[in-house]
Design a protein around this motif. Structure first.
Motif, PDB file in Angstrom:
ATOM      1  N   ALA A 570     -24.023   8.599   1.783  1.00  0.00           N
ATOM      2  CA  ALA A 570     -24.044  10.112   2.408  1.00  0.00           C
ATOM      3  C   ALA A 570     -24.075  10.917   1.032  1.00  0.00           C
ATOM      4  CB  ALA A 570     -22.800  10.672   3.303  1.00  0.00           C
ATOM      5  N   GLY A 571     -25.071  12.029   1.007  1.00  0.00           N
ATOM      6  CA  GLY A 571     -25.334  12.933   0.070  1.00  0.00           C
ATOM      7  C   GLY A 571     -26.765  12.240  -1.056  1.00  0.00           C
ATOM      8  N   LYS A 572     -26.766  11.227  -0.812  1.00  0.00           N
ATOM      9  CA  LYS A 572     -27.798  10.448  -1.917  1.00  0.00           C
ATOM     10  C   LYS A 572     -29.187  10.375  -0.932  1.00  0.00           C
ATOM     11  CE  LYS A 572     -24.238   7.397  -3.656  1.00  0.00           C
ATOM     12  NZ  LYS A 572     -23.816   5.776  -4.010  1.00  0.00           N
ATOM     13  N   LYS A 573     -30.261  10.229  -1.986  1.00  0.00           N
ATOM     14  CA  LYS A 573     -31.539  10.435  -1.720  1.00  0.00           C
ATOM     15  C   LYS A 573     -31.773   8.899  -0.879  1.00  0.00           C
ATOM     16  CE  LYS A 573     -33.564  13.324  -5.109  1.00  0.00           C
ATOM     17  NZ  LYS A 573     -34.526  13.255  -6.360  1.00  0.00           N
ATOM     18  N   LEU A 574     -32.676   9.007   0.106  1.00  0.00           N
ATOM     19  CA  LEU A 574     -32.906   7.812   1.008  1.00  0.00           C
ATOM     20  C   LEU A 574     -33.445   6.652   0.066  1.00  0.00           C
ATOM     21  CD1 LEU A 574     -32.990   6.251   3.899  1.00  0.00           C
ATOM     22  CD2 LEU A 574     -35.361   7.480   4.269  1.00  0.00           C
ATOM     23  N   VAL A 575     -34.756   6.970  -0.840  1.00  0.00           N
ATOM     24  CA  VAL A 575     -35.306   6.254  -1.618  1.00  0.00           C
ATOM     25  C   VAL A 575     -34.407   5.485  -2.750  1.00  0.00           C
ATOM     26  CG1 VAL A 575     -35.901   7.706  -3.330  1.00  0.00           C
ATOM     27  CG2 VAL A 575     -37.305   5.906  -2.975  1.00  0.00           C
ATOM     28  N   ASP A 576     -33.047   6.398  -3.216  1.00  0.00           N
ATOM     29  CA  ASP A 576     -32.190   5.547  -3.876  1.00  0.00           C
ATOM     30  C   ASP A 576     -31.522   4.565  -3.085  1.00  0.00           C
ATOM     31  OD1 ASP A 576     -33.409   7.171  -6.051  1.00  0.00           O
ATOM     32  OD2 ASP A 576     -31.808   8.743  -5.770  1.00  0.00           O
ATOM     33  N   VAL A 577     -30.997   4.775  -2.089  1.00  0.00           N
ATOM     34  CA  VAL A 577     -30.106   3.964  -1.099  1.00  0.00           C
ATOM     35  C   VAL A 577     -31.012   2.688  -0.870  1.00  0.00           C
ATOM     36  CG1 VAL A 577     -28.568   3.798   0.988  1.00  0.00           C
ATOM     37  CG2 VAL A 577     -28.902   5.794  -0.593  1.00  0.00           C
ATOM     38  N   LEU A 578     -32.185   3.031  -0.387  1.00  0.00           N
ATOM     39  CA  LEU A 578     -33.312   1.916   0.102  1.00  0.00           C
ATOM     40  C   LEU A 578     -34.315   1.757  -0.670  1.00  0.00           C
ATOM     41  CD1 LEU A 578     -32.714   2.493   4.009  1.00  0.00           C
ATOM     42  CD2 LEU A 578     -31.425   0.737   2.540  1.00  0.00           C
ATOM     43  N   PRO A 579     -34.341   1.535  -1.863  1.00  0.00           N
ATOM     44  CA  PRO A 579     -35.431   1.362  -2.726  1.00  0.00           C
ATOM     45  C   PRO A 579     -36.580   0.525  -2.481  1.00  0.00           C
ATOM     46  CG  PRO A 579     -33.694   0.284  -3.822  1.00  0.00           C
ATOM     47  CD  PRO A 579     -33.017   0.952  -2.631  1.00  0.00           C
ATOM     48  N   GLU A 580     -36.341  -0.496  -1.427  1.00  0.00           N
ATOM     49  CA  GLU A 580     -37.122  -1.451  -1.065  1.00  0.00           C
ATOM     50  C   GLU A 580     -38.358  -0.826  -0.077  1.00  0.00           C
ATOM     51  OE1 GLU A 580     -33.312  -2.132   1.369  1.00  0.00           O
ATOM     52  OE2 GLU A 580     -34.141  -1.606  -0.703  1.00  0.00           O
ATOM     53  N   LEU A 581     -37.999   0.446   0.299  1.00  0.00           N
ATOM     54  CA  LEU A 581     -38.992   1.252   1.445  1.00  0.00           C
ATOM     55  C   LEU A 581     -40.026   1.790   0.525  1.00  0.00           C
ATOM     56  CD1 LEU A 581     -36.501   3.445   3.503  1.00  0.00           C
ATOM     57  CD2 LEU A 581     -37.440   0.960   3.826  1.00  0.00           C
ATOM     58  N   ARG A 582     -39.903   1.770  -1.093  1.00  0.00           N
ATOM     59  CA  ARG A 582     -41.047   2.524  -1.600  1.00  0.00           C
ATOM     60  C   ARG A 582     -42.372   1.619  -1.336  1.00  0.00           C
ATOM     61  NH1 ARG A 582     -39.211   5.433  -6.020  1.00  0.00           N
ATOM     62  NH2 ARG A 582     -37.225   5.218  -6.611  1.00  0.00           N
ATOM     63  N   ALA A 583     -42.354   0.339  -1.176  1.00  0.00           N
ATOM     64  CA  ALA A 583     -43.595  -0.688  -0.914  1.00  0.00           C
ATOM     65  C   ALA A 583     -43.932  -0.676   0.547  1.00  0.00           C
ATOM     66  CB  ALA A 583     -43.398  -1.985  -1.530  1.00  0.00           C
ATOM     67  N   GLN A 584     -43.378   0.165   1.361  1.00  0.00           N
ATOM     68  CA  GLN A 584     -43.344   0.146   2.937  1.00  0.00           C
ATOM     69  C   GLN A 584     -43.765   1.568   3.165  1.00  0.00           C
ATOM     70  OE1 GLN A 584     -40.558  -2.081   5.104  1.00  0.00           O
ATOM     71  NE2 GLN A 584     -39.426  -2.451   3.132  1.00  0.00           N
ATOM     72  N   PRO A 585     -44.518   1.747   4.449  1.00  0.00           N
ATOM     73  CA  PRO A 585     -45.252   3.158   4.935  1.00  0.00           C
ATOM     74  C   PRO A 585     -44.144   4.246   5.287  1.00  0.00           C
ATOM     75  CG  PRO A 585     -45.302   1.519   6.775  1.00  0.00           C
ATOM     76  CD  PRO A 585     -44.596   0.469   5.523  1.00  0.00           C
ATOM     77  N   PHE A 586     -42.875   3.799   5.320  1.00  0.00           N
ATOM     78  CA  PHE A 586     -41.987   4.939   5.932  1.00  0.00           C
ATOM     79  C   PHE A 586     -41.726   5.896   5.115  1.00  0.00           C
ATOM     80  CE2 PHE A 586     -40.479   0.436   7.160  1.00  0.00           C
ATOM     81  CZ  PHE A 586     -40.714   0.654   8.498  1.00  0.00           C
ATOM     82  N   MET A 587     -41.606   5.857   3.775  1.00  0.00           N
ATOM     83  CA  MET A 587     -41.517   7.144   2.992  1.00  0.00           C
ATOM     84  C   MET A 587     -42.768   7.916   3.110  1.00  0.00           C
ATOM     85  SD  MET A 587     -38.688   6.513   1.837  1.00  0.00           S
ATOM     86  CE  MET A 587     -38.698   7.946   0.771  1.00  0.00           C
TER      87      MET A 587
END
Length: 928
Positions: A570-587
């Motif tokens: 909580a309080g952190k950026k989503l991309v920092d918590v789940l960096p594996e999402l960078r290569a996926q369409p969700f961001m």
């Protein structure tokens, strides 16, 4: 025989002579027979001390006992020593008690009569010396007073030996003339030690005093030198010479006093007068002195200039009076009339100069008094105050303009003057804000608004007044008494100091009420809090992504479980918590939703997540729903997801199975067809489920009820259709899901009820509480009958309120009494009401002091509770018992308290575990 007769005659003659002496003298004669221990007293003891002969006991104790206690031991011891030592003469001074109880001073003298060497009698004479003692004391006191008076007046005595020309003086007189330890000195030395300029005067004054024609008076002031440090001293010496019948002086004496300080003071006064005159003229003021007896006036040139505009110094007093403006003559006459009473003159008037110009003049003065206490002169000054008067007029005009500006300003403005913050001006806007009318003008702020006591604002105003530094307040909460009740209001305001001659003399208050805006913000914050609570309680995975940086807020346990993370995200950026999402369409999808404001939904979407360091593949049905603030701007995205990985994996396995068994023999075709149909049906149900999820996502930002009802519906259908397929664990989890859905639905119902209650005031009117209770008991008839409860209702007093809300209040409390009953006895519920007032000690001090209240008590004999939980039971989601014991959402009593608050009332309870509870409601009495 003749010899014995002769002796007897001699004794008789001696006794007669003794009696004659005793009567002739004014002393008390005492004859003390030492052998018989008796004392004979002469008759004088009656006239002198008031004792009658018949009242006197002949023994020696009468004498002992009447000696003053402080003298008794000394006198008695002394006389017994005399007897023991066989001495003849005895004398003592002591105090003797008189018959009236007072004491007389006596001189007692005695003579001892001996027979051989043995004392047998003592004859004594007691003389009353009280008057002599009193005279001596008076003389001593007189001399002491004289000495004290001379010392207090700093007067020192001297005496002049005329024949020998010698001066005899005391220590004080010596010191004043510059000598020490010289008791006598020649008159020549005394004169030589005086100031050279005063010596001849001293000699002449002495010679004159020693002539009979002068009357012997001697009075002179002169200077002397100290013989040791040569310092100068002024002395005042007075004396009197005394003359014989032939006119020759035989005595010359007197006193001397140090007057150095008086002389120096006179010199300083003279110098001060000169300086004052110079200062007065230098300051632009004119001075004058008026002889009250002759009406003659002395004045300075500036005096004439100020009153007439010319500098002539030959004008009479009447000329100056003629220059006074005719309208101000009564002011001048009244001022002089007051001067005759008080001795002080002060007035301001206009004087017309010779050139016709008008000038304001201030005249001040004071009577000077002579030694007889009579006013002899009037001394004073005049000041040209034209510039000051004109400045005061401009200031008055400026203040009038300021008040006009304040009155016409579109915002609330008030003017407070002085340290006491007197309300000098207040425009209609600020009077409306205060809830007051113009009657508060002229009152101190704290008297006009007593509710400010105990709040921070008086201290803030005092600090602005003392420091001169403005104070700015933003969204400040103030408790004000308006429209008959005290309420919280919110302001943006500024306290600005007003300066006069570099000193603060007032404060301008400018305020803008923003209560509606602040309350709206508070409601939004409350709504967000409720949303967060719903997120936490939701059975599906939910999280908020705030801002374009997608900062994680309020992820519930289901979402954290999907991510494989803890609460620290909580309080952190989503991309920092789940960096594996960078290569996926969700961001990118999230960024598009934030940019366009259009929600996004996907079914069975693949997501690769790192769980415990291992990349794993999952499938989700999810929705990204944008959230907007009060201005319509997007501030966050609500992510709602359901993990459908198991369903997708099942479908994939089924597809593989179809491909494998498609090659089987035809005898298996019917079986395969059957399985295919089952799979199609499952897919249809999944499609329906996805459609329902999409509808839930659409409605989630508005109302959570509909998706929850669908969750309950589908879970019920799953249980009905697949109960045979699911194992025990699956059935248990399905039941848990249904229970959670029911609780969630109940909670949302209660929350919606609470929310409606918070936002909808409704119509208020006189409410018949007897009717309300009857309707509630009708609605609860089945529950009351099943519990066997007996409800006893007294005649209830009408109240002012909302009937629907009051019905909900009474129903919740009675329902609780039925629910939390003691199983060992039949429930008994009693309802009663009475009138009370705020000053009654039992009522909360939050209630209005001038309002009457109806006290409604609902008492039961149920399980009760500990008073330490009193505050807790009225809070949201608070339960004292588990769900397995008693059903409910934990919102009912919070709703009750809100109803009472909406009615400006108060709700409390008293209870003891196992002995029932009494809920006490205070509602405003119905308005006339």
């Amino acid at each position: 025989m003749n010899n014995e007769k002769s002796i007897a005659d001699d004794l008789t003659l001696a006794k007669e002579r003794f009696d004659l002496v005793a009567k002739a003298t004014h002393d008390v004669i005492r004859d003390w027979d030492l052998e018989k221990k008796t004392i004979w007293w002469s008759d004088v003891i009656d006239s002198l001390f008031g004792y009658r002969k018949q009242d006197i006991v002949s023994g020696q104790d009468f004498w002992y006992d009447n000696i003053h206690p402080d003298d008794q031991t000394r006198v008695v011891t002394n006389i017994h020593n005399l007897i023991g030592q066989r001495e003849k003469n005895w004398s003592q001074y002591y105090r003797f008690r008189k018959a009236d109880g007072s004491f007389a001073y006596v001189h007692d003298r005695g003579f001892t009569i001996m027979e051989g060497d043995k004392p047998v009698r003592i004859v004594a004479s007691m003389q009353d010396i009280s008057e002599r003692i009193a005279y001596q004391k008076a003389l001593e006191e007189s001399e002491t007073r004289l000495s004290f008076a001379l010392s207090s007046a700093q007067l020192y005595t001297w005496e002049f030996d005329i024949e020998n020309q010698i001066v005899h003086w005391g220590e004080g007189t010596q010191t004043l003339h510059g000598f020490k330890n010289v008791q006598s000195i020649s008159s020549v030395e005394v004169i030589q030690n005086a100031h050279p300029d005063d010596r001849d005067r001293i000699s002449a004054a002495v010679e004159r005093a020693l002539t009979a024609e002068s009357g012997g008076k001697y009075d002179i002031e002169y200077r002397t030198f100290d013989a040791f440090d040569n310092s100068l001293r002024w002395v005042h010496t007075t004396g009197q010479a005394y003359f014989s019948a032939d006119g020759k002086p035989y005595r010359f004496s007197g006193v001397t006093k140090d007057i150095t300080n008086q002389v120096l003071i006179k010199e300083r006064v003279s110098i001060a007068d000169q300086r004052a005159s110079v200062a007065i003229e230098g300051s632009g003021a004119g001075s004058f002195t008026l002889d009250l007896a002759t009406d003659e006036i002395l004045y300075s040139p500036t005096f004439v200039k100020i009153l007439t505009g010319t500098e002539s110094n030959t004008k009479r007093r009447e000329v100056f009076v003629e220059h006074i403006h005719k309208d101000d003559l009564p002011v001048r006459d009244a001022a002089y009339a007051e001067t005759r009473k008080t001795g002080e003159l002060s007035y301001e008037a206009r004087f017309i100069w010779q050139d016709g110009s008008v000038h304001w003049v201030k005249v001040i003065g004071k009577n000077l008094i002579n030694s007889d206490g009579q006013a002899v002169t009037l001394s004073g000054i005049v000041l040209d105050i034209t510039a000051r008067v004109e400045a005061e007029k401009k200031l008055a005009e400026s203040e009038a303009n300021l008040r006009l500006l304040i009155d016409s300003a579109p915002v609330a403005i008030g003017l407070l003057k002085g340290e006491n913050l007197i309300i000098e001006a207040a425009n209609p806007s600020i009077l409306h804000v205060w809830g007051k009318d113009a009657s508060v003008l002229g009152m101190p702020l704290i008297e006009a608004l007593p509710e400010l006591k105990g709040q921070e604002y008086p201290a803030l105003l005092a600090n602005v007044y003392q420091s001169g530094v403005p104070y700015y307040g933003s969204e400040a909460r103030v408790e004000l008494f308006r429209d008959g009740r005290q309420e919280p209001v919110y302001f943006n305001f500024v306290y600005t100091p007003i300066f006069e001659s570099d000193r603060v003399n007032g404060i301008i208050v400018v305020a803008s009420e923003i209560s509606d805006q602040v309350r709206a913000k508070l409601k939004i914050a409350d709504s967000e809090r409720k949303l967060r609570n719903l997120i936490d309680e939701a059975p599906i995975a939910i999280s908020l992504f705030v801002g374009r940086d997608l900062v994680i807020e309020n992820p519930n346990d289901a979402m954290l479980k999907i991510w494989g993370k803890g609460n620290s995200v909580a309080g952190k950026k989503l991309v920092d918590v789940l960096p594996e999402l960078r290569a996926q369409p969700f961001m990118q999808i999230l960024d598009d939703v934030y940019t366009t404001g259009i929600a996004y939904h996907s079914d069975a979407a693949r997501a690769d997540l790192v769980i415990d360091g291992v990349m794993k593949t999952f499938y989700f049905d999810f929705t990204y729903q944008p959230l907007r603030d009060s201005d319509g701007e997007i501030y966050a995205i609500l992510d709602m997801a359901i993990d459908v990985t198991s369903q997708i994996e099942s479908r994939s396995m089924l597809e593989k199975s179809e491909e494998k068994y498609r090659q089987l023999a035809s005898e298996l075709e019917q079986h395969i067809q059957k399985r295919t149909n089952e799979l199609r049906k499952a897919n249809q149900e999944l499609t329906v489920s996805n459609t329902n999820l999409q509808q839930f996502a659409y409605a989630a930002s508005h109302d959570m009820q509909e998706p929850l009802r669908k969750i309950q519906s589908f879970s019920s259908r799953l249980q009905t259709q697949y109960e045979d397929i699911l194992d025990t664990s699956g059935v248990f989890m399905l039941n848990r899901m249904q229970d959670a859905g029911k609780r969630m639905s109940m909670m949302i119902d209660d929350l919606l009820a609470y929310s409606r209650l918070s936002t909808r005031d409704g119509e208020f009117s006189v409410v018949n509480m007897n009717k309300v209770v009857a309707e509630v008991l009708s609605d609860l008839e089945i529950a009351v009958q099943e519990s066997g409860a007996r409800v006893i209702t007294e005649e209830l007093i009408p109240v002012w309120g909302n009937a629907r809300q009051l019905s909900q209040l009474i129903q919740n409390i009675i329902s609780n009494s039925v629910k939390y009953r003691n199983e060992e006895q039949k429930p008994v519920i009693q309802i009663r009401s009475s009138r009370v007032y705020q000053q009654d000690t039992e009522i909360s001090t939050d209630l209005a002091s001038d309002q009457g209240y109806i006290k409604i008590e609902i008492e039961d004999n149920g399980i009760g509770f500990s008073m330490e939980h009193l505050d807790r039971i009225f809070q949201m989601f608070q339960r004292l018992h588990g769900r397995s014991e008693y059903s409910g959402s934990g919102i009912g009593l919070a709703l009750c308290r809100k109803v009472v608050q909406n009615h400006n009332g108060h709700l409390t309870a008293v209870s003891e575990e196992g002995k029932g509870a009494t809920f006490i409601i205070y509602l405003p009495e119905m308005k006339e």
